[in-house]
Scaffold this active site. Structure first.
Site, PDB file in Angstrom:
ATOM      1  N   LYS A 125       0.947   0.335  -1.134  1.00  0.00           N
ATOM      2  CA  LYS A 125      -0.258   0.565  -0.328  1.00  0.00           C
ATOM      3  C   LYS A 125      -1.081   1.692  -0.941  1.00  0.00           C
ATOM      4  O   LYS A 125      -2.301   1.582  -1.101  1.00  0.00           O
ATOM      5  CB  LYS A 125       0.122   0.912   1.120  1.00  0.00           C
ATOM      6  CG  LYS A 125       0.524  -0.306   1.922  1.00  0.00           C
ATOM      7  CD  LYS A 125       1.173   0.053   3.250  1.00  0.00           C
ATOM      8  CE  LYS A 125       1.682  -1.224   3.925  1.00  0.00           C
ATOM      9  NZ  LYS A 125       2.583  -0.996   5.049  1.00  0.00           N
ATOM     10  N   ASP A 148      -3.611  -1.006  11.483  1.00  0.00           N
ATOM     11  CA  ASP A 148      -2.578  -2.029  11.636  1.00  0.00           C
ATOM     12  C   ASP A 148      -2.874  -2.925  12.846  1.00  0.00           C
ATOM     13  O   ASP A 148      -2.253  -3.976  12.997  1.00  0.00           O
ATOM     14  CB  ASP A 148      -1.207  -1.360  11.848  1.00  0.00           C
ATOM     15  CG  ASP A 148      -0.251  -1.610  10.700  1.00  0.00           C
ATOM     16  OD1 ASP A 148      -0.552  -2.489   9.866  1.00  0.00           O
ATOM     17  OD2 ASP A 148       0.790  -0.930  10.647  1.00  0.00           O
ATOM     18  N   GLN A 165       4.282   3.659   9.061  1.00  0.00           N
ATOM     19  CA  GLN A 165       5.144   2.588   8.550  1.00  0.00           C
ATOM     20  C   GLN A 165       6.293   2.309   9.523  1.00  0.00           C
ATOM     21  O   GLN A 165       7.015   3.222   9.915  1.00  0.00           O
ATOM     22  CB  GLN A 165       5.689   2.990   7.168  1.00  0.00           C
ATOM     23  CG  GLN A 165       6.493   1.927   6.474  1.00  0.00           C
ATOM     24  CD  GLN A 165       5.668   0.706   6.058  1.00  0.00           C
ATOM     25  OE1 GLN A 165       4.549   0.836   5.564  1.00  0.00           O
ATOM     26  NE2 GLN A 165       6.206  -0.469   6.287  1.00  0.00           N
TER      27      GLN A 165
END
Ligand code: NDP
Length: 305
Positions: free
Chosen positions: A54, A121, A98
């Site tokens: 990422k 997200d 995460q």
């Protein structure tokens, strides 16, 4: 008949290119670069790889990447404090924590502390609600990637019958909401669905997100249907030989029995090289969208739900 293979790797590269072009134009006009902060707690090897990728791709499209690596025993208070700090930072337009988090941390609490407008997200309860009510939201990256591939492949999805296999909060449910938003007739199937093969075989679009290696067989698919395989499953592959410890080598397969389904479907995503690469590309697209919204700029076309 042999299905067209939908090349997620190539499509993701195209999305990243579009993002990079927007970033260059916007940055030269407005000075400040879009910034994505990624928070990793603990040493989970798979998460470490994701976070590294990422960060690399964020920089490659011209954005700022801020990585925060915290030890596995980080307290909830410390983590929440960091998220609040990132919420306030004018250089940070997107925040990703995460998952999975170590078990002593409350993931829902942490995710719901992220400012919804920076929640790239799309897991914050506000974004879930906005998506469900058809309002402007931040769509979760994996389902957004699937939607982009379906639109590219099929054009308008209006009126098509779509079956989503799986009802998780991160894939199945938001996928169904996005398809509904594009005017599909949507069925969500799960482990309690009766005669799931027949349900699936009635669909023009099948999105498989069950986490069961090669569960979807050829008889689950209507001839000519479009099949999107979200699954990532590691299975033993003795045909590849053995590892140093004598155990069989492994390979990654999807939720779809690719070889047999490709003979029936009209189009299909492979695993690897299908949905996977689209997920990070959509994370970058969402960060760009968050930046545009924060600065009252028009949103990039083709990169949002
Ligand atoms: P979850 O385990 O959270 O959810 C799986 C869903 O599949 C559940 O709703 C479950 O039903 C359903 N299911 C399980 N077994 C069956 C069965 N035998 N028949 C019908 N339905 C079944 O998984 P995720 O949604 O998080 O992930 C799904 C897959 O996608 C995984 O392989 C994961 O690795 C992959 N993935 C890939 C990503 C990417 O970037 N490509 C990103 C995220 C996930 P029930 O609710 O009834 O238990």
């Amino acid at each position: 008949m042999s299905a067209k293979v939908i090349d997620g790797k190539a499509f993701a590269a195209k999305v990243r290119e579009q993002v990079a072009e927007h970033v260059q134009t916007l940055t030269s006009k407005h000075g400040v670069k879009p910034g994505l902060a990624v928070v990793l707690v603990g040493e989970d090897p798979a998460s470490q790889v994701y976070v590294r990728n990422k960060g690399k791709q964020t920089v490659e499209v011209g954005m700022n990447s801020f990585e925060h690596r915290l030890p596995a025993d980080t307290s909830e208070e410390t983590l929440i404090g960091l998220v609040r700090q990132l919420n306030e930072s004018p250089d940070v337009h997107g925040i990703l924590v995460q998952l999975p988090l170590p078990s002593h941390l409350d993931s829902d609490l942490v995710i719901n502390t992220i400012a919804p407008e920076k929640d790239v997200d799309g897991f914050h309860i506000s974004n879930v609600g906005l998506l469900g009510t058809g309002q402007k939201s931040m769509a979760p990256c994996t389902p957004l990637g699937c939607l982009m591939m379906l639109r590219e492949e099929l054009g308008s999805l209006s009126g098509l019958n779509a079956v989503v296999l799986g009802r998780s909060n991160i894939v199945g449910k938001p996928m169904a909401q996005l398809l509904l938003r594009d005017s599909c007739t949507v069925t969500i199937a799960h482990s309690r669905t009766k005669d799931i093969e027949a349900v699936s075989a009635a669909a023009d679009i099948v999105v498989a997100a069950v986490g069961r290696p090669e569960m979807v067989k050829a008889n689950w698919i209507k001839p000519g249907a479009t099949v999107i395989d979200v699954g990532i499953n590691r299975v033993d592959a003795p045909e590849l030989g053995t590892k140093e410890d004598g155990s069989p080598k492994t390979r990654i397969v999807g939720d779809v029995a690719y070889d047999e389904v490709a003979k029936v479907a009209g189009a299909i995503t492979p695993v690897p090289g299908g949905v996977g690469p689209m997920t990070i590309a959509c994370l970058l697209a969402n960060t760009l969208t968050a930046y545009c919204r924060a600065n009252d700029l028009p949103e990039p076309t083709g990169l949002t739900a």
